[in-house]
Scaffold this active site. Structure first.
Site, PDB file in Angstrom:
ATOM      1  N   HIS A  70       0.828  -1.217   0.000  1.00  0.00           N
ATOM      2  CA  HIS A  70       0.000   0.000   0.000  1.00  0.00           C
ATOM      3  C   HIS A  70       0.858   1.261   0.000  1.00  0.00           C
ATOM      4  CE1 HIS A  70      -3.414  -2.594   0.424  1.00  0.00           C
ATOM      5  NE2 HIS A  70      -2.847  -3.161   1.463  1.00  0.00           N
ATOM      6  N   ILE A 104       6.139   1.540  -8.112  1.00  0.00           N
ATOM      7  CA  ILE A 104       6.261   1.731  -9.562  1.00  0.00           C
ATOM      8  C   ILE A 104       6.174   3.222  -9.857  1.00  0.00           C
ATOM      9  CG2 ILE A 104       5.316   1.168 -11.831  1.00  0.00           C
ATOM     10  CD1 ILE A 104       6.468  -1.264 -10.303  1.00  0.00           C
TER      11      ILE A 104
END
Length: 159
Positions: A70, A104
């Site tokens: 998360h 990412i």
């Protein structure tokens, strides 16, 4: 949708708002099993970081897992997805789709995740930053930038 919305459980003196309150209503593996039986569409489970959880999701018939901490913003010292991904891929790779949803930020990050066995990646923060700065065109630019960087990384590494 739930027939009736879940109401917060009353907390007695000495109880925890976290553990006896909202966490007591968190989905369980039994809920995942029930949901799998109800759905005819693919089911992916997000937030898995441990190989045992990945195995359980696959054993329950989930079509994919999203390996995610998360964004690392919940716990400062959570292991990175990159540290956990190889073991997860070793356990359930080829049995379900494996997506990565943490860390990412660039095409190089996409390349690394794919090289470690992910089938796909999610680009939450870059997407949101593009949206915040330039709206839909900002999102398009971010996607194009990440794609270009991925292709350049592939070319430079001989892939």
């Amino acid at each position: 949708n739930l027939v009736q919305a879940l109401a917060p459980r009353p907390i007695a003196a000495g109880q925890s708002n976290v553990f006896d309150g909202w966490m007591s209503q968190a989905p369980t593996w039994e809920d995942v099993e029930w949901l799998r039986k109800q759905l005819t569409v693919p089911l992916l489970v997000k937030g898995l970081m441990h190989v045992d959880d990945a195995r359980r999701a696959v054993d329950l018939g989930c079509d994919g897992i999203v390996v995610s901490n998360h964004g690392g913003r919940v716990l400062d010292n959570t292991p990175t997805v990159a540290a956990m991904l190889p073991e997860v891929v070793s356990e359930v790779g080829g049995q379900c789709k494996i997506l990565v949803d943490s860390g990412i930020r660039s095409g190089q990050d996409v390349f690394k995740a794919l090289a470690m066995g992910a089938d796909a990646v999610c680009i939450g923060r870059p997407y949101v930053r593009g949206l915040a700065t330039e709206g839909a065109m900002g999102v398009a630019k971010v996607i194009r930038w990440i794609r270009d960087e991925l292709e350049m990384t592939m070319a430079l590494t001989g892939v």
